[in-house]
Structures are given as structure tokens and as C-alpha cells.
Design a protein around this motif. Structure first.
Motif, mmCIF file in Angstrom:
data_model
loop_
_atom_site.group_PDB
_atom_site.id
_atom_site.type_symbol
_atom_site.label_atom_id
_atom_site.label_comp_id
_atom_site.label_asym_id
_atom_site.label_seq_id
_atom_site.Cartn_x
_atom_site.Cartn_y
_atom_site.Cartn_z
ATOM 1 N N GLY B 62 0.772 -1.228 0.000
ATOM 2 C CA GLY B 62 0.000 0.000 0.000
ATOM 3 C C GLY B 62 0.807 1.283 0.000
ATOM 4 O O GLY B 62 0.250 2.370 0.145
ATOM 5 N N PHE B 63 2.121 1.182 -0.122
ATOM 6 C CA PHE B 63 2.960 2.365 -0.158
ATOM 7 C C PHE B 63 3.037 2.961 -1.555
ATOM 8 O O PHE B 63 2.909 2.261 -2.550
ATOM 9 C CB PHE B 63 4.378 2.027 0.319
ATOM 10 N N GLU B 64 3.257 4.266 -1.604
ATOM 11 C CA GLU B 64 3.501 4.954 -2.861
ATOM 12 C C GLU B 64 4.497 6.075 -2.619
ATOM 13 O O GLU B 64 4.702 6.515 -1.479
ATOM 14 C CB GLU B 64 2.212 5.505 -3.469
ATOM 15 N N ALA B 65 5.126 6.531 -3.680
ATOM 16 C CA ALA B 65 6.081 7.620 -3.562
ATOM 17 C C ALA B 65 5.975 8.490 -4.804
ATOM 18 O O ALA B 65 5.607 8.023 -5.887
ATOM 19 C CB ALA B 65 7.507 7.091 -3.413
ATOM 20 N N GLU B 66 6.284 9.751 -4.632
ATOM 21 C CA GLU B 66 6.203 10.689 -5.750
ATOM 22 C C GLU B 66 7.556 11.336 -5.993
ATOM 23 O O GLU B 66 8.166 11.910 -5.085
ATOM 24 C CB GLU B 66 5.159 11.767 -5.495
ATOM 25 N N PHE B 67 8.013 11.236 -7.225
ATOM 26 C CA PHE B 67 9.272 11.846 -7.624
ATOM 27 C C PHE B 67 9.002 13.302 -7.991
ATOM 28 O O PHE B 67 8.142 13.599 -8.831
ATOM 29 C CB PHE B 67 9.854 11.099 -8.820
ATOM 30 N N ASN B 68 9.717 14.201 -7.341
ATOM 31 C CA ASN B 68 9.591 15.622 -7.635
ATOM 32 C C ASN B 68 10.969 16.145 -8.021
ATOM 33 O O ASN B 68 11.837 16.344 -7.160
ATOM 34 C CB ASN B 68 9.055 16.381 -6.418
ATOM 35 N N LYS B 69 11.152 16.316 -9.316
ATOM 36 C CA LYS B 69 12.482 16.685 -9.806
ATOM 37 C C LYS B 69 12.890 18.075 -9.359
ATOM 38 O O LYS B 69 14.047 18.310 -8.976
ATOM 39 C CB LYS B 69 12.524 16.601 -11.336
ATOM 40 N N SER B 70 11.953 19.007 -9.358
ATOM 41 C CA SER B 70 12.303 20.385 -9.005
ATOM 42 C C SER B 70 12.694 20.503 -7.540
ATOM 43 O O SER B 70 13.540 21.331 -7.177
ATOM 44 C CB SER B 70 11.127 21.314 -9.302
ATOM 45 N N GLN B 71 12.098 19.671 -6.690
ATOM 46 C CA GLN B 71 12.439 19.692 -5.276
ATOM 47 C C GLN B 71 13.422 18.590 -4.894
ATOM 48 O O GLN B 71 13.751 18.446 -3.717
ATOM 49 C CB GLN B 71 11.164 19.558 -4.431
ATOM 50 N N THR B 72 13.862 17.846 -5.874
ATOM 51 C CA THR B 72 14.764 16.706 -5.661
ATOM 52 C C THR B 72 14.314 15.878 -4.468
ATOM 53 O O THR B 72 15.086 15.597 -3.538
ATOM 54 C CB THR B 72 16.228 17.148 -5.486
ATOM 55 N N SER B 73 13.047 15.491 -4.516
ATOM 56 C CA SER B 73 12.497 14.704 -3.413
ATOM 57 C C SER B 73 11.840 13.445 -3.937
ATOM 58 O O SER B 73 11.460 13.341 -5.111
ATOM 59 C CB SER B 73 11.481 15.522 -2.622
ATOM 60 N N PRO B 79 -1.600 5.890 3.090
ATOM 61 C CA PRO B 79 -2.779 6.564 3.619
ATOM 62 C C PRO B 79 -3.253 6.038 4.977
ATOM 63 O O PRO B 79 -3.872 6.772 5.746
ATOM 64 C CB PRO B 79 -3.851 6.325 2.546
ATOM 65 N N SER B 80 -2.916 4.780 5.299
ATOM 66 C CA SER B 80 -3.382 4.189 6.550
ATOM 67 C C SER B 80 -2.398 3.094 6.965
ATOM 68 O O SER B 80 -2.312 2.062 6.293
ATOM 69 C CB SER B 80 -4.794 3.627 6.377
ATOM 70 N N VAL B 81 -1.688 3.338 8.045
ATOM 71 C CA VAL B 81 -0.646 2.376 8.423
ATOM 72 C C VAL B 81 -1.174 1.324 9.385
ATOM 73 O O VAL B 81 -2.175 1.522 10.084
ATOM 74 C CB VAL B 81 0.567 3.092 9.055
ATOM 75 N N HIS B 82 -0.455 0.212 9.413
ATOM 76 C CA HIS B 82 -0.766 -0.886 10.311
ATOM 77 C C HIS B 82 0.403 -1.109 11.260
ATOM 78 O O HIS B 82 1.535 -0.692 10.984
ATOM 79 C CB HIS B 82 -1.039 -2.169 9.522
ATOM 80 N N ILE B 83 0.130 -1.805 12.342
ATOM 81 C CA ILE B 83 1.181 -2.143 13.298
ATOM 82 C C ILE B 83 2.329 -2.848 12.586
ATOM 83 O O ILE B 83 3.510 -2.624 12.866
ATOM 84 C CB ILE B 83 0.641 -3.034 14.425
#
Lengths: 117, 117
Positions: B62-73, B79-83
């Protein structure tokens, strides 16, 4: 995904002895394997890069005579810690790069916990 | 040279709450980006990777990540974590060029995600 195994998972040895750790790629051929060292609550530090059939490339500060790496086949690399001392106690992790993959992904083994008494 | 910064060494969060783990990188060349997860006394497991194309990358669990080139991030979100998501998370970069076979993975220092009931 691709599977990488390490053996042993845990080893305890006396100071002055040598310890061999095996890293195997189980379902793919690994032209390149990497050895990392991880201290408690720290990140992974690359020790060396090994290519099948050639000498390993060691990172600065890593003693090549102490940490012997052999990558004799496309599925097996070994790390031998020679004359181990307590300061060599650490978590050693290998990873392997799938030589046929275009995605340049490394797959990691489960790690080996070395404790030198 | 490339470097990776994970500013948060630990992120406490309650179960079922959203979470974001931050990752910033610096590089003079284009890079591949990765997130790995490490459970206690285990090796690293690939969560997701950005190679090219869509900047929003979906991974396992359920994880996702966003590449932001201008912010080098390359921030990691869920959205909802589990133990069971409690683990150490590492962001990593690798140079994107023809020599990718032996280019090193550069890791951040890791973020401990601590999910509380």
C-alpha cells in the motif's frame, strides 16, 4: 521478485578465527554482487563490489586483505572475514544485481549477524 | 557524487493514520530512486522504485512515492498504516547512465516508522 539467500544467518566465533559468509542468487544470474555492513541503528555501508570472474572493488577504508571476496560463479559470492576481532562484529548484507534486468534493481539477502567474542 | 537525506530518524504514528517519510537527494546527473524496508534482524526488501515515466510510483504493502524533480524529493506515503508496518525505511539513489551495472546504491540514514495502537 528475485531471491537472494545468505548463509549462515548468524555466526559466533572466537577472536582470531576466520568466518566465511555465502551469498547466493537463487533464481537469476548475478553478474554483480555487493557486500554491505550495517552497524546497529545505522545505514548500510558499501564494503565492496564484486563482478563474476574478476577481482572485487573495495570502498575506501575497507581492508581487502581482511575482507576477502570471491565471486566464482554467476550465482555465488563469498565474503571471508579473516582473523576476526570484536570490532568486526556487525550485520553483513549482500545484494545481487540481475544481469538480465534492464531495471538495474538490486535484490538483498537476509543478512548475517557476526559476533566475535 | 550523489547523496541522500532522510531528515526524520524516527516517525511515530498511530495505527490507521496516514504517514509520509521524507527523502531528498542531490545529484549532478539523473538518478534512479528506491525505497527499501528493513524489518528487525532482516535484510532489505524493495518497496518501490522510480526509473522513468509517471512520477507517482506505487509499491507493495500500500505504499507509494512521488518523484519531484524540481524539489529533488522522493517522499514515501501510505494513507493508513498498520502495526505491521513498523520497520526501518531506507531511501536510496543510483546514477542513471550506461555504467549502471556497477554504479553504487547510495543509502540515506534510514527512518524508523513506529506505529502505535
Amino acid at each position: 521478485g528475485a531471491v537472494v539467500s545468505q548463509h549462515p544467518s548468524r555466526v559466533i566465533c572466537k577472536s582470531g578465527t576466520s568466518v566465511k559468509i555465502e551469498c547466493r542468487s537463487l533464481d537469476f544470474q548475478a553478474t554483480t554482487m555487493f557486500w554491505y555492513r550495517q552497524f546497529p541503528k545505522q545505514s548500510l555501508m558499501l564494503m565492496a563490489t564484486s563482478n563474476e570472474g574478476s577481482k572485487a572493488t573495495y570502498e575506501q577504508g575497507v581492508e581487502k586483505d581482511k575482507f576477502l571476496i570471491n565471486h566464482a560463479s554467476l550465482t555465488l559470492s563469498t565474503l571471508t572475514v579473516t582473523s576476526a576481532h570484536p570490532e568486526d562484529s556487525s550485520f553483513y548484507i549482500c545484494s545481487a544485481r540481475d544481469g538480465t534486468s534492464l531495471t538495474d534493481t538490486q535484490y538483498f539477502g537476509p543478512g548475517t549477524r557476526l559476533t566475535v567474542l | 557524487a550523489q547523496s541522500v537525506t532522510q531528515l526524520d530518524s524516527q516517525v511515530p504514528v498511530f495505527e490507521e493514520a496516514p504517514v509520509e517519510l521524507r527523502c531528498n537527494y542531490s545529484s549532478s546527473v539523473s538518478v534512479y530512486l528506491f525505497w527499501y524496508v528493513q524489518y528487525p534482524n532482516q535484510g532489505l526488501q524493495l518497496l518501490l522504485k522510480y526509473l522513468s515515466g509517471s512520477t507517482l510510483v506505487k509499491g507493495i504493502n500500500g505504499f507509494e512515492a512521488e518523484f519531484n524533480k524540481s524539489q529533488t524529493s522522493f517522499h514515501l506515503r501510505k494513507p493508513s498504516v498498520h502495526i505491521s508496518d513498523t520497520a526501518e525505511y531506507f531511501c536510496a539513489v543510483k546514477r542513471r547512465d550506461y555504467g549502471g551495472a556497477t554504479n553504487k546504491l547510495i543509502f540515506g540514514t534510514g527512518t524508523l516508522l513506529a506505529v502505535q495502537p
